[in-house]
Enzyme design. Structure first.
Site, short mmCIF file in Angstrom:
data_model
loop_
_atom_site.label_atom_id
_atom_site.label_comp_id
_atom_site.label_asym_id
_atom_site.label_seq_id
_atom_site.Cartn_x
_atom_site.Cartn_y
_atom_site.Cartn_z
N LYS A 174 -10.68 6.54 -12.44
CA LYS A 174 -11.23 5.22 -12.76
C LYS A 174 -12.19 4.77 -11.65
O LYS A 174 -11.76 4.56 -10.51
CB LYS A 174 -10.13 4.17 -12.89
CG LYS A 174 -10.67 2.87 -13.49
CD LYS A 174 -9.72 1.72 -13.36
CE LYS A 174 -10.05 0.80 -12.22
NZ LYS A 174 -11.40 0.23 -12.23
N GLY A 227 -9.01 1.50 -1.80
CA GLY A 227 -9.38 0.12 -2.11
C GLY A 227 -8.69 -0.83 -1.14
O GLY A 227 -8.32 -0.44 -0.03
N GLY A 228 -8.53 -2.07 -1.56
CA GLY A 228 -7.98 -3.09 -0.68
C GLY A 228 -6.48 -2.92 -0.44
O GLY A 228 -5.77 -2.35 -1.28
N THR A 231 -4.25 -4.56 -3.17
CA THR A 231 -4.18 -3.75 -4.40
C THR A 231 -3.30 -2.52 -4.15
O THR A 231 -2.50 -2.13 -5.00
CB THR A 231 -5.58 -3.28 -4.83
OG1 THR A 231 -6.49 -4.35 -4.70
CG2 THR A 231 -5.59 -2.79 -6.26
N GLU A 249 -5.73 4.91 0.60
CA GLU A 249 -6.75 4.70 1.64
C GLU A 249 -7.15 3.24 1.55
O GLU A 249 -7.83 2.84 0.60
CB GLU A 249 -7.98 5.57 1.38
CG GLU A 249 -7.71 7.06 1.29
CD GLU A 249 -7.44 7.70 2.63
OE1 GLU A 249 -7.77 7.08 3.66
OE2 GLU A 249 -6.90 8.80 2.65
N CYS A 283 -14.95 0.73 4.99
CA CYS A 283 -13.54 0.52 5.39
C CYS A 283 -13.35 0.70 6.88
O CYS A 283 -12.57 0.01 7.50
CB CYS A 283 -12.65 1.46 4.60
SG CYS A 283 -13.18 3.17 4.73
P1 NAD Z 1 -10.04 -3.24 -4.81
O1 NAD Z 1 -8.68 -2.97 -4.23
O2 NAD Z 1 -10.31 -4.59 -5.35
O3 NAD Z 1 -10.36 -2.23 -6.00
C1 NAD Z 1 -10.32 -0.83 -5.85
C2 NAD Z 1 -10.06 -0.19 -7.19
O4 NAD Z 1 -8.76 -0.56 -7.63
C3 NAD Z 1 -11.02 -0.62 -8.30
O5 NAD Z 1 -11.31 0.49 -9.12
C4 NAD Z 1 -10.20 -1.65 -9.05
O6 NAD Z 1 -10.59 -1.77 -10.40
C5 NAD Z 1 -8.81 -1.07 -8.95
N1 NAD Z 1 -7.72 -2.03 -9.11
C6 NAD Z 1 -7.73 -3.37 -8.88
N2 NAD Z 1 -6.53 -3.91 -9.18
C7 NAD Z 1 -5.74 -2.90 -9.61
C8 NAD Z 1 -4.38 -2.81 -10.06
N3 NAD Z 1 -3.60 -3.88 -10.12
N4 NAD Z 1 -3.90 -1.60 -10.41
C9 NAD Z 1 -4.66 -0.49 -10.32
N5 NAD Z 1 -5.95 -0.51 -9.92
C10 NAD Z 1 -6.49 -1.69 -9.55
O7 NAD Z 1 -11.05 -2.84 -3.66
P2 NAD Z 1 -12.64 -3.01 -3.68
O8 NAD Z 1 -12.95 -4.46 -3.48
O9 NAD Z 1 -13.21 -2.29 -4.85
O10 NAD Z 1 -13.04 -2.18 -2.37
C11 NAD Z 1 -13.01 -2.67 -1.09
C12 NAD Z 1 -11.77 -2.24 -0.34
O11 NAD Z 1 -11.68 -0.81 -0.32
C13 NAD Z 1 -11.79 -2.66 1.10
O12 NAD Z 1 -10.55 -3.22 1.46
C14 NAD Z 1 -12.00 -1.35 1.86
O13 NAD Z 1 -11.52 -1.35 3.17
C15 NAD Z 1 -11.31 -0.38 0.99
N6 NAD Z 1 -11.79 0.99 1.24
C16 NAD Z 1 -11.00 1.83 1.97
C17 NAD Z 1 -11.44 3.13 2.27
C18 NAD Z 1 -10.59 4.08 3.08
O14 NAD Z 1 -10.91 5.26 3.12
N7 NAD Z 1 -9.53 3.63 3.76
C19 NAD Z 1 -12.69 3.55 1.81
C20 NAD Z 1 -13.47 2.67 1.07
C21 NAD Z 1 -13.01 1.37 0.80
#
Ligand code: NAD
Length: 490
Positions: A174, A227-228, A231, A249, A283
Site C-alpha cells: 500500500k 511511517g509515523g 501509526t 521504521e 525520518c
Molecule cells: P503515516 O504514519 O501517517 O502513514 C504511513 C502509511 O501508513 C501511509 O501509507 C498511511 O496510509 C498508512 N496508515 C495510516 N494509518 C494507518 C492505519 N491505522 N493502519 C495501517 N496503515 C495506516 O506517515 P506519513 O505521514 O505518511 O510519513 C511520515 C512519517 O514517516 C514520519 O514520522 C517519518 O519519520 C516516517 N518515516 C520513517 C522512515 C524510517 O525509515 N524510519 C522513513 C520514512 C518516513
C-alpha cells in the site's frame, strides 16, 4: 491527468466502489492524477491473490537465481524509465529533480543488491550429539503486507519490495494515499518483466481502511511498515491479534553534535544538508543541532547566513535547492509547530513563515527555519516536526552533549562532527540510535542496516538484516541412525 489503478492478481483495477481521490502537485496545488480509493474488499482481494500465489509456489518455488533474474530486469527497467520516474516523483512529492533522480538511481541499485544477495549462501549447520545432523535454513515468511509513507514514494517502496520478493514472499503493498504515482509505475514495470500473477499486489487508499485491513487480516503473515510512530503503534496492536511478524521504521528527532574542534565549514554544510534536504521531511533529518558553547554564536551566525540563501522553489526548476512540503495538511502541521515554538518562548533566528511571493503562493512552501534559545523539554525539541525547522542547542562538554542527544523518545539517527577520532567514536557509541555518521550526515547505503532504537522502530531495512526480516528461520534435525528411541518399555 494520470488515471491511476490498483494492481491485484495481475489485473489493473478501479476501486470496487469506483471512488477516486485526487493527487496534488504540492508546488502549485494542481491535480495531477486520480487514484482509486481502495476499500476493505479490494484489500481482501489482494490478500487472497497473494496467498494463492504463495501457496501455489509460483514465486517461492523458483530458484534464487530465477527470482534474481526478475529483480535484475526490474532494476534495468527502472533505469530505462529513470527520466519519467524522476519527473513524476517531483510532481507528486514536490522534491527537487536532483533529489528525485538520486532516489530513482538508489531504487535500481536496491533491486540489484537483493538480486545479488539472495543467490549467496545462507543458513548454517550446528553440532549436536550423534547421530543427528543438524542445519538451519531460511524460508520466506509468506504473504507480506508492506505499507509506506509519502516522503520517498518510490524508494521506501523499493526498500521493502526488493528484499521481500528476493526472499520468495508474495506481497500486498500500500503506497501513501498522498503519493501513489511512482509506486504505480513500479508495478507497471513488474507487469512488463512478467512477474507471475498474484506475486505483487498493490492496493491504494486510506490507511485506516486499506492499511488496517492488511494489518489485521489473518492471511497476512507479516507487516513491514514505514511511517509515523503513532501509526506504527496502532499497527503493532492490530497485528498482535494474529501474531504477525512486524517490522517498523518510524519517526525521529535526530541529533547532530558539533564539537568546537570540528572542521567548521564542513560541519555547517552537513548540518544544513541534514535538516533542509527533502525540506526536512526525512525520518533521519538532523533536526536538533547541538553545538559546543565556545563556537555556538559563530555557528548559529554562519548557519543562518547560509539557510537564508537556500533557493526554495518548485522541484522542476533545476535551480531549486529546497522544494515544498508535501500537502496542505502537512503545511498546516509544520506551521503549527512554528507557532508552538514561539509560544514556548523559543526565538526564531531565521525563517518561520510560509512563502507566498515569487509565484509560490499556490504551493506549500515554508522558509528554512531556525529556532534558538530552546529548552530540552520544549515540544519543538522533543517532537518530530518533519519540515524545514531546526533547533540549535548549546552544550558544555561531551557528557552533556550525549545527555541532550539521547533525551527524546526517539533513537533513529545521529551525527558527530569533530577532528578528534577517539572522541567521535566515543560519543557515537553512547548514542542510542541505529544510524550514525562521523563528520558526515545522511548518506544511506543499500549494504547497511537502516532502522531505529527506542520509539523509532523495530527491526531494520536494507543490508543482510533487511533480507532476514523477510525470512523465517527453520532448524532441521536429521537422524542418521533410524531406529526406535526406546523411551517407553512396551
Ligand atoms: P503515516 O504514519 O501517517 O502513514 C504511513 C502509511 O501508513 C501511509 O501509507 C498511511 O496510509 C498508512 N496508515 C495510516 N494509518 C494507518 C492505519 N491505522 N493502519 C495501517 N496503515 C495506516 O506517515 P506519513 O505521514 O505518511 O510519513 C511520515 C512519517 O514517516 C514520519 O514520522 C517519518 O519519520 C516516517 N518515516 C520513517 C522512515 C524510517 O525509515 N524510519 C522513513 C520514512 C518516513
Amino acid at each position: 491527468m494520470i488515471h491511476l489503478k490498483m494492481y491485484i492478481d495481475g489485473e489493473w483495477k478501479e476501486a470496487e466502489n469506483q471512488e477516486t481521490r485526487p493527487v496534488i502537485n504540492p508546488a502549485n496545488g494542481e491535480h495531477i492524477a486520480y487514484a482509486p480509493e481502495g476499500t476493505v474488499a479490494d484489500a481482501r482481494a489482494a490478500i487472497y491473490a497473494a496467498r494463492k500465489a504463495f501457496e501455489d509456489g509460483v514465486w517461492s518455488g523458483l530458484s534464487a537465481q530465477e527470482r534474481a533474474s526478475y529483480l535484475f530486469k526490474i532494476a534495468h527497467k527502472i533505469e530505462e524509465y529513470a527520466q519519467e520516474l524522476t519527473q513524476l516523483e517531483t510532481e507528486d512529492n514536490g522534491k527537487p529533480l536532483r533529489e528525485a533522480g538520486f532516489d530513482v538511481g538508489d531504487a535500481a541499485a536496491c533491486f540489484r543488491y537483493y538480486a545479488g544477495l539472495i543467490t549467496k549462501p545462507d543458513g548454517y549447520t550446528y553440532h549436536v550429539a550423534d547421530p543427528i545432523q543438524a542445519m538451519v535454513v531460511r524460508e520466506p515468511v509468506g504473504v507480506c503486507g508492506l505499507i509506506v509513507p509519502w516522503n520517498y514514494p518510490l524508494l521506501m517502496s523499493v526498500w521493502k519490495i526488493a528484499p521481500a520478493l528476493a526472499a520468495g514472499n508474495t506481497i500486498v503493498f500500500k503506497p501513501s494515499e498522498v503519493t501513489p504515482v511512482t509506486p504505480m509505475k513500479l508495478f507497471e514495470i513488474f507487469e512488463e518483466v512478467g512477474l507471475p500473477k498474484g506475486v505483487a499486489n498493490m492496493v491504494m487508499g486510506a490507511g485506516p481502511v486499506v492499511g488496517n485491513e492488511i494489518a489485521s487480516h489473518p492471511e497476512v503473515d507479516m507487516i513491514s511498515f514505514t511511517g509515523g510512530t503513532k501509526t506504527g503503534k496502532n499497527i503493532m496492536k492490530t497485528a498482535a491479534e494474529t501474531m504477525k511478524k512486524v517490522s517498523l521504521e518510524l519517526g525521529g528527532k535526530s541529533p547532530n553534535i558539533i564539537f568546537a574542534d570540528a572542521d567548521f565549514e564542513t560541519a555547517v554544510d552537513y548540518a544544513l544538508f541534514g535538516i533542509y534536504s527533502g525540506s526536512g521531511q526525512v525520518c533521519s533529518a538532523g533536526s536538533r543541532i547541538l553545538v559546543e558553547e565556545n563556537i555556538y554564536d559563530r555557528f548559529v551566525a554562519r548557519f543562518v547566513e547560509r539557510a537564508k540563501k537556500i533557493r526554495v522553489g518548485p522541484g522542476n526548476d533545476p535551480s531549486t535547492e529546497m522544494g515544498p512540503l508535501v500537502s496542505q495538511q502537512h503545511l498546516e502541521k509544520v506551521l503549527g509547530y512554528i507557532e508552538i515554538g514561539k509560544q514556548e518562548g523559543a526565538a526564531i533566528a531565521c525563517g518561520g513563515n510560509r512563502i507566498l511571493n515569487n509565484g509560490l503562493d499556490k504551493g506549500y512552501f515554508v522558509e528554512p527555519t531556525v529556532f534558538v534559545d530552546v529548552k530540552q523539554e520544549m515540544r519543538i525539541v522533543q517532537e518530530e516536526i518533519f519540515g524545514p525547522v531546526v533547533v540549535i542547542q548549546k552544550f558544555q562538554d561531551e557528557e552533556e552533549a550525549v545527555k541532550l542527544a539521547n533525551g527524546t523518545v526517539y533513537g533513529l539517527a545521529g551525527g558527530v562532527f569533530t577532528n578528534d577520532g577517539a572522541k567521535g567514536l566515543r560519543v557515537i557509541k553512547k548514542l542510542r540510535a541505529g544510524i550514525t555518521w562521523v563528520n558526515s550526515y545522511h548518506p544511506t547505503y543499500n549494504e547497511a542496516p537502516w532502522g531505529g532504537y527506542k520509539q523509532s522502530g523495530i527491526g531494520r531495512s536494507l543490508g543482510t538484516v533487511g533480507l532476514e526480516e523477510f525470512q523465517e528461520v527453520k532448524q532441521i534435525n536429521i537422524n542418521l541412525q533410524v531406529e526406535p528411541v526406546g523411551w517407553f518399555s512396551n
